[in-house]
Design a protein around this motif. Structure first.
Motif, short mmCIF file in Angstrom:
data_model
loop_
_atom_site.label_atom_id
_atom_site.label_comp_id
_atom_site.label_asym_id
_atom_site.label_seq_id
_atom_site.Cartn_x
_atom_site.Cartn_y
_atom_site.Cartn_z
N MET B 19 0.84 -1.20 0.00
CA MET B 19 0.00 0.00 0.00
C MET B 19 0.88 1.26 0.00
SD MET B 19 -2.79 1.11 2.89
CE MET B 19 -3.92 2.47 2.61
N VAL B 23 0.94 4.28 -2.74
CA VAL B 23 0.66 5.67 -2.34
C VAL B 23 1.83 6.59 -2.72
CG1 VAL B 23 0.34 7.17 -0.33
CG2 VAL B 23 -0.96 5.04 -0.50
N ASP B 49 -7.76 6.03 -7.31
CA ASP B 49 -7.67 6.16 -5.84
C ASP B 49 -8.35 4.99 -5.12
OD1 ASP B 49 -6.96 7.59 -3.43
OD2 ASP B 49 -9.09 8.05 -3.22
N ILE B 52 -6.23 2.34 -3.50
CA ILE B 52 -5.67 2.63 -2.16
C ILE B 52 -6.74 2.39 -1.09
CG2 ILE B 52 -4.78 4.50 -0.70
CD1 ILE B 52 -3.44 5.61 -3.26
N ASN B 53 -7.96 2.81 -1.39
CA ASN B 53 -9.03 2.58 -0.41
C ASN B 53 -9.22 1.09 -0.14
OD1 ASN B 53 -9.34 5.32 -0.54
ND2 ASN B 53 -11.13 5.27 -1.88
N GLU B 56 -6.79 -0.15 2.36
CA GLU B 56 -7.12 0.22 3.74
C GLU B 56 -8.15 -0.75 4.32
OE1 GLU B 56 -9.28 3.83 4.50
OE2 GLU B 56 -8.36 4.07 6.47
N SER B 87 -2.00 2.64 7.88
CA SER B 87 -2.83 2.46 6.67
C SER B 87 -3.84 3.60 6.54
CB SER B 87 -3.51 1.09 6.67
OG SER B 87 -4.76 1.12 7.30
N ASN B 88 -4.32 4.08 7.68
CA ASN B 88 -5.23 5.22 7.66
C ASN B 88 -4.50 6.48 7.17
OD1 ASN B 88 -6.61 7.52 9.79
ND2 ASN B 88 -7.93 6.32 8.48
N GLU B 91 -3.98 6.19 3.43
CA GLU B 91 -5.20 6.43 2.66
C GLU B 91 -5.42 7.94 2.50
OE1 GLU B 91 -9.19 7.39 1.76
OE2 GLU B 91 -8.40 7.67 3.78
N ARG B 92 -5.15 8.68 3.57
CA ARG B 92 -5.34 10.13 3.50
C ARG B 92 -4.29 10.77 2.60
NH1 ARG B 92 -5.59 11.63 9.59
NH2 ARG B 92 -5.89 13.77 8.87
N ASP B 95 -5.52 10.55 -0.75
CA ASP B 95 -6.51 11.60 -1.04
C ASP B 95 -5.82 12.92 -1.41
OD1 ASP B 95 -8.54 9.85 -0.51
OD2 ASP B 95 -8.94 10.58 1.52
#
Lengths: 275, 230
Positions: B19, B23, B49, B52-53, B56, B87-88, B91-92, B95
């Motif tokens: 991941m 990213v 995107d 990536i979600n 997560e 991982s959170n 994910e951001r 974004d």
């Protein structure tokens, strides 16, 4: 800036974690084992252990089978010598060496609950709790009634048995029998309660009751519990000591022991990598 | 004999590293699309995107399974807690890469005549911080993680100076409003990527040393002690 591929990345390796320095304990000690060595014949079961038992807290002792944790527990109320063992070193209770005291008095002040519930088979529920009081010469019936009720309430058993106090102790379920034994131990008003795997033979509901009970009892008693169940040690204790082949490897507050132990052997044991 | 639990932990780490790689790649491509005014490349980032979600969610599920079924403790517990937070954060960051790609689309309409010199430097620094934070996780290196933390103030300062630069530009030339706001947005996204890379580095320090360093939590406490060899 080139992106490394997964294959190029080295295999992740876990470094040995470093823990922050444990805070200096300010809790007064109820008992202290000093340079304790315990033997069965020529076999040494406990090797030079020095360990404080904090007042009105729960200390859990964990370690693999044969690590000496039950032997250590039994040395705290002179039960080790009953099993034919010998020892060197001292065990202080409120500053006095229990090995210079009358063992009967020591065992009254330092009570014990065993792995297998062992109610007196020929006695009623009431008599099981009252046995220790009568043995100590208490004849006042009202006083005995009062203490039996108080002890059964402390052991969270009163509501379940108050209408059947004359029934045999053996008529109770395993979990109830264990709480009966705890009530019997509490009846003689000990200051320290030692528990050797008190819930290992019980179902999860009974285990939860015993664990809640331990949590409540520490308001009035100093408790040391030996357990194979590490989640149980984590749930019920304030401090945890890890024993391995007769040695005390590490002792710390339970949160530190289960999140960031300082010794690699502790880490390996609690994460299931050996033992 | 390798236990099933250890395989699950390895699998969790591998998924998180994959991941992280995706990213990081998204961030680099999004930034490249800004500089090269490559709208199709930017659109590709925006459209992908979801990948990536999905990572997560995969990590969330693995964490729930391990917590419920294995009751991990000590370094295992710290790895799982850190993995979920990282991982959170990733994910951001993903974004923010999308936001940057959207800036490319906007710039294609309103490209400022005098683009700030801070943006290339900020881009380089943000990506380097992210890469080092991920490397510190891969190698469980608190030293590398610490080096990420020390750079956070620098990018914050760059973001402030970038904003001031745009304000001055706007005072001189009102026609520049749309492009100027887009530059501020771009700068803010780069600064947020660096912030989240810093969070990742803080989690690596927690994983490696059981120290909570975020929000200056440790300042009044004693430092780490040498690990006993026993």
């Amino acid at each position: 800036m080139e992106l490394a591929t997964i294959e190029e990345l080295e295999a992740p390796t876990m470094e040995i974690p470093q823990a922050t320095q444990p805070e200096i304990k300010t809790i007064p000690e109820k008992m202290i084992a000093q340079n304790l060595n315990c033997f069965f014949g020529k076999t040494q079961a406990i090797k030079n252990v020095t360990l404080s038992i904090p007042t009105q807290k729960v200390l859990a002792i964990i370690g693999p089978s044969g690590c000496g944790k039950s032997t250590f527990l039994r040395s705290l109320n002179r039960m080790h010598e009953v099993a034919g063992g010998t020892m060197t070193g001292t065990v202080l209770l409120d500053g006095l060496n229990i090995y210079d005291s009358d063992p009967v008095v020591v065992r009254r002040r330092v009570g014990m609950v065993f792995q297998k519930a062992n109610p007196f088979p020929m006695m009623s529920i009431f008599d099981n709790v009252a046995a220790g009081l009568r043995l100590n010469g208490l004849g006042d019936k009202n006083k005995v009634n009062e203490i039996v009720e108080r002890s059964l309430k402390q052991a969270a058993l009163w509501d379940e048995v108050k209408d059947s106090l004359n029934k045999s102790g053996m008529s109770l379920s395993g979990g109830q029998q264990q709480r009966l034994c705890i009530a019997r131990t509490l009846a003689v008003d000990p200051e320290v309660v030692l528990m050797d795997e008190p819930a290992s033979a019980l179902d999860p509901i009974s285990t939860a009751k015993i664990e809640e009970l331990i949590y409540d009892l520490k308001k009035n008693y100093t408790i040391t519990i030996v357990t194979h169940n590490m989640q149980q040690a984590a749930r019920v204790s304030d401090y945890t000591a890890f024993f391995y082949v007769g040695e005390l490897i590490e002792v710390d507050d339970t949160k530190t022991m289960f999140t960031a132990p300082r010794k690699k052997r502790t880490e390996d044991y609690i994460t299931g990598r050996f033992g | 004999m390798e236990r099933r639990f250890e395989k699950e932990l390895e699998s969790l780490k591998t998924t998180l590293i994959r991941m992280g790689s995706v990213v990081e790649e998204h961030c680099k491509l999004a930034i490249k699309s800004v500089f090269e005014e490559d709208v199709p490349a930017a659109q590709k980032i925006i459209d992908s995107d979801d990948r990536i979600n999905s990572f997560e969610i995969e990590i969330d599920n693995a964490v729930i399974d391990i917590l419920a079924l294995q009751q991990p403790v000590a370094s295992d517990l710290r790895l799982i807690l850190a993995a979920q937070k990282i991982s959170n954060d990733l994910e951001r960051i993903g974004d923010h890469a999308v936001n940057i790609a959207e800036s490319t689309v906007q710039f294609s309409k309103t490209r400022p005549k005098e683009p700030s010199m801070e943006i290339p430097k900020m881009s380089e620094l943000a990506v380097a911080m992210l890469r080092d934070a991920l490397d510190s996780f891969v190698h469980v290196s608190p030293e590398l993680a610490q080096a990420v933390l020390t750079r956070d103030d620098l990018i914050d300062e760059m973001n402030r100076s970038m904003t001031m630069e745009v304000v001055e530009l706007l005072q001189k030339n009102k026609k520049f409003i749309e492009g100027g706001l887009e530059l501020v947005r771009l700068s803010r996204n780069l600064e947020r990527i660096a912030d989240l890379a810093t969070n990742i580095a803080e989690e690596v320090i927690f994983l490696a040393q059981a120290r909570i360093v975020k929000h200056h939590a440790e300042e009044k406490k004693t430092g780490p002690v040498e690990k006993d060899a026993n």
